[in-house]
Design an enzyme around this catalytic site. Structure first.
Site, PDB file in Angstrom:
ATOM      1  N   ASP A 107      42.745  40.168  43.050  1.00 15.23           N
ATOM      2  CA  ASP A 107      43.977  39.401  42.998  1.00 15.23           C
ATOM      3  C   ASP A 107      44.639  39.350  44.363  1.00 15.23           C
ATOM      4  O   ASP A 107      45.078  40.381  44.871  1.00 15.23           O
ATOM      5  CB  ASP A 107      44.910  40.072  41.985  1.00 15.23           C
ATOM      6  N   ASP A 321      46.693  32.003  45.450  1.00 18.03           N
ATOM      7  CA  ASP A 321      46.564  33.203  44.623  1.00 18.03           C
ATOM      8  C   ASP A 321      45.308  33.201  43.755  1.00 18.03           C
ATOM      9  O   ASP A 321      45.226  32.479  42.770  1.00 18.03           O
ATOM     10  CB  ASP A 321      47.810  33.327  43.735  1.00 18.03           C
TER      11      ASP A 321
END
Ligand SMILES: *[C@@H]1O[C@H](CO)[C@@H](O)[C@H](O)[C@H]1NC(C)=O
Ligand SMILES: *[C@@H]1O[C@H](CO)[C@@H](O)[C@H](O)[C@H]1NC(C)=O
Ligand SMILES: *[C@@H]1O[C@H](CO)[C@@H](O)[C@H](O)[C@H]1NC(C)=O
Ligand SMILES: *[C@@H]1O[C@H](CO)[C@@H](O)[C@H](O)[C@H]1NC(C)=O
Ligand SMILES: *[C@@H]1O[C@H](CO)[C@@H](O)[C@H](O)[C@H]1NC(C)=O
Length: 492
Positions: A107, A321
């Protein structure tokens, strides 16, 4: 109809870890603020890119001269970032000595590594992804980080007032979907695959500090997509990347190539030399990877949007992201974009299926729909093909992967968030040493080349597809995942 931001009752909402706060449990606001304040110390002179490149070159040169022998790390990837598949990408790391394996989501929207700890409250014991879950036991070789220790003090801007000599350094992370993890920091061995030849790795280790998750809240505890934890690739000093870089093991550069075609892909830390990517500057002093979006074109025609739509003041800009599955646009942008995309099909009938807008279409969407091009500062563009933004959901049914709004800054401004939907099938390089991010269209089932400072050689790093023999099957083909990210959840 806009998908309701909180509406997906069908599935565990994908994690998307955009918004987060990492903080000592008390006092949260002050502590968290300093976490974000420490991000970027690198001076940036407006537009002086050449000078910066030169400086970067000097730094690399100095690094070598001073004997910093920076290597590269290969993180094997698994998963498929499509709403109809796993919706996320994960890697397998090993912690402890003797080491045990843990599957963690990669992430770029959060900073720390954490794994579920033994006797964790609310942690899943089984995963719908078919992987075997493992809980970390700090009683092995791990040592608990005290609240007065340097890591804790540095990452929280001082010794917390409630700290007594034997209390642990605690953390709490709140994700965009309202899920959370709370626990304490431990230091233990991280075993990783050091790149040592073409397509070859050697096991290597480093002592790193990470979170031991004692309590999970919200959807993180549900088992359908459960993993052992999350590996945050953010920029803060607390990230694994920063710790490995500070230990002189790697440069602060990493890259991912997320493969929606075959699953998995490439995730590597190191100085990528091939393919070459064009870059755009990162917006300084942001808690996430923010870049300056300049405009959007559909089928080559630039959308007419009000000036300042993508204004890049504080807390604005466009976030990149990998922990988010789809892509979010402010409502005004979304509407203009969709009008242009469906221009040829004004009378197409669009249905709301599990919070997605879907339609029937036979034939190739790549032939029937236009390409969308995002343009960024520095002349960098991001092409998104119809097969990327229109995901197939059954025979002849396609759903729109862009979502309307739902993402707001603290002061209520809508922002753009680009997740796996648009980042997939591209090599994306995050060069934190030079504070730039870049990408290029790429075959994520192939390999990239990384320079190894240790030997001066260039090695290939191959794609992986760790799958652990999972049989991922929906009970119902309409079950979809989607990511919810609500900016105002962040506690600064
Ligand atoms: C880790 O702990 C085990 C058992 O407590 C011990 O045998 C081993 O030597 C330790 N390893 C290291 C690297 O400290
Ligand atoms: C973060 O790391 C950098 C580089 O090691 C260091 O200069 C800086 O002081 C650190 N920040 C904090 C708050 O520890
Ligand atoms: C870490 O790596 C070193 C060098 O390869 C090795 O000697 C050591 O045993 C490793 N430690 C652990 C805990 O794996
Ligand atoms: C990757 O794994 C998935 C799931 O096991 C499988 O369907 C796919 O064929 C694999 N891809 C490659 C390139 O091996
Ligand atoms: C991508 O790379 C793989 C591995 O080299 C190769 O088998 C495949 O044909 C390539 N795909 C395309 C579309 O070029």
């Amino acid at each position: 109809m806009a998908p309701s931001p909180r509406g997906s009752s069908f599935s565990r909402v994908l994690l998307l870890v955009l918004a987060l706060s990492v903080a000592l449990l008390a006092p949260v606001p002050a502590a968290a603020t300093s976490v974000f304040r420490v991000r970027r110390k690198f001076p940036r002179h407006g537009g002086a890119e050449e000078a910066e490149e030169h400086l970067a070159g000097l730094r690399r040169h100095d690094g070598r001269r001073h004997g910093r022998l920076l290597g590269a790390v290969d993180l094997p990837l698994g998963g498929v970032g499509l709403p109809t598949e796993t919706g996320l990408y994960y890697t397998r790391i090993e912690l402890g000595a003797p080491a045990k394996g843990y599957y963690v989501q990669v992430d770029t929207g959060s900073d720390i590594l954490w794994v579920n700890c033994i006797r964790c409250d609310g942690c899943p014991t089984r995963s719908g992804l078919g992987i075997e879950l493992t809980q970390y036991d700090p009683a092995g070789n791990g040592s608990t980080v005290g609240c007065d220790q340097e890591f804790c003090v540095a990452n929280n801007g001082g010794v917390p007032p409630t700290c007594s000599s034997d209390s642990p350094c605690q953390f709490r992370i709140t994700y965009g979907d309202g899920s959370s993890t709370t626990g304490f920091y431990v230091t233990d061995f991280l075993q990783y695959d050091q790149v040592s030849g073409n397509g070859q790795t050697t096991p290597s280790n480093a002592s790193i500090t990470f979170g031991c998750g004692a309590q999970l809240g919200g959807d993180l505890g549900s088992s359908s997509q459960a993993l052992d934890g999350i590996l945050g690739f953010g920029q803060s000093n607390s990230s694994v990347l920063s710790q490995l870089a500070d230990a002189g093991k790697v440069p602060k550069i990493f890259a991912h190539c997320l493969d929606t075609v075959h699953g998995g892909g490439i995730f590597a830390i190191g100085n990528v030399v091939q393919p070459k990517v064009k870059t755009t500057p990162l917006v300084p002093n942001m808690p996430h990877y923010n870049v300056n979006l300049k405009g959007i074109a559909v089928g080559g025609a630039t959308l007419q949007l009000p000036t300042n739509t993508f204004n890049s003041g504080a807390n604005q800009g466009t976030i990149i992201d990998s922990g988010t599955t789809l892509a979010y646009l402010p409502e005004s942008v979304y509407k203009t974009l969709m009008a242009a995309v469906f221009d040829k099909y004004q009378d197409i009938s669009i249905h709301n299926i599990n919070d997605f807008l879907c339609f029937q279409f036979s034939g190739s969407v790549d032939d029937g729909f236009p390409m969308i091009t995002f343009s960024f500062e520095g002349d960098l563009t991001l092409d998104v093909y119809p097969h990327d933004y229109l995901f197939q959901n059954g025979n002849d049914i396609y759903c729109i992967g862009f979502l309307n709004g739902g993402l707001q800054t603290k002061d209520g401004k809508d922002m753009v968030l680009l997740g796996d939907l648009v980042l997939s099938n591209k090599l994306v390089v995050y060069d934190l040493e030079n504070q730039v991010i870049g990408w290029t269209a790429y075959n994520c089932s192939s390999s990239i080349k990384i320079e190894d400072d240790k030997t001066g050689s260039t090695y290939t790093v191959d794609a992986h597809n760790i799958s652990s023999g999972w049989k991922f099957q929906w009970h119902n083909s309409w079950i979809l995942l989607f990511v919810i990210t609500i900016w105002r959840y962040i506690i600064f």
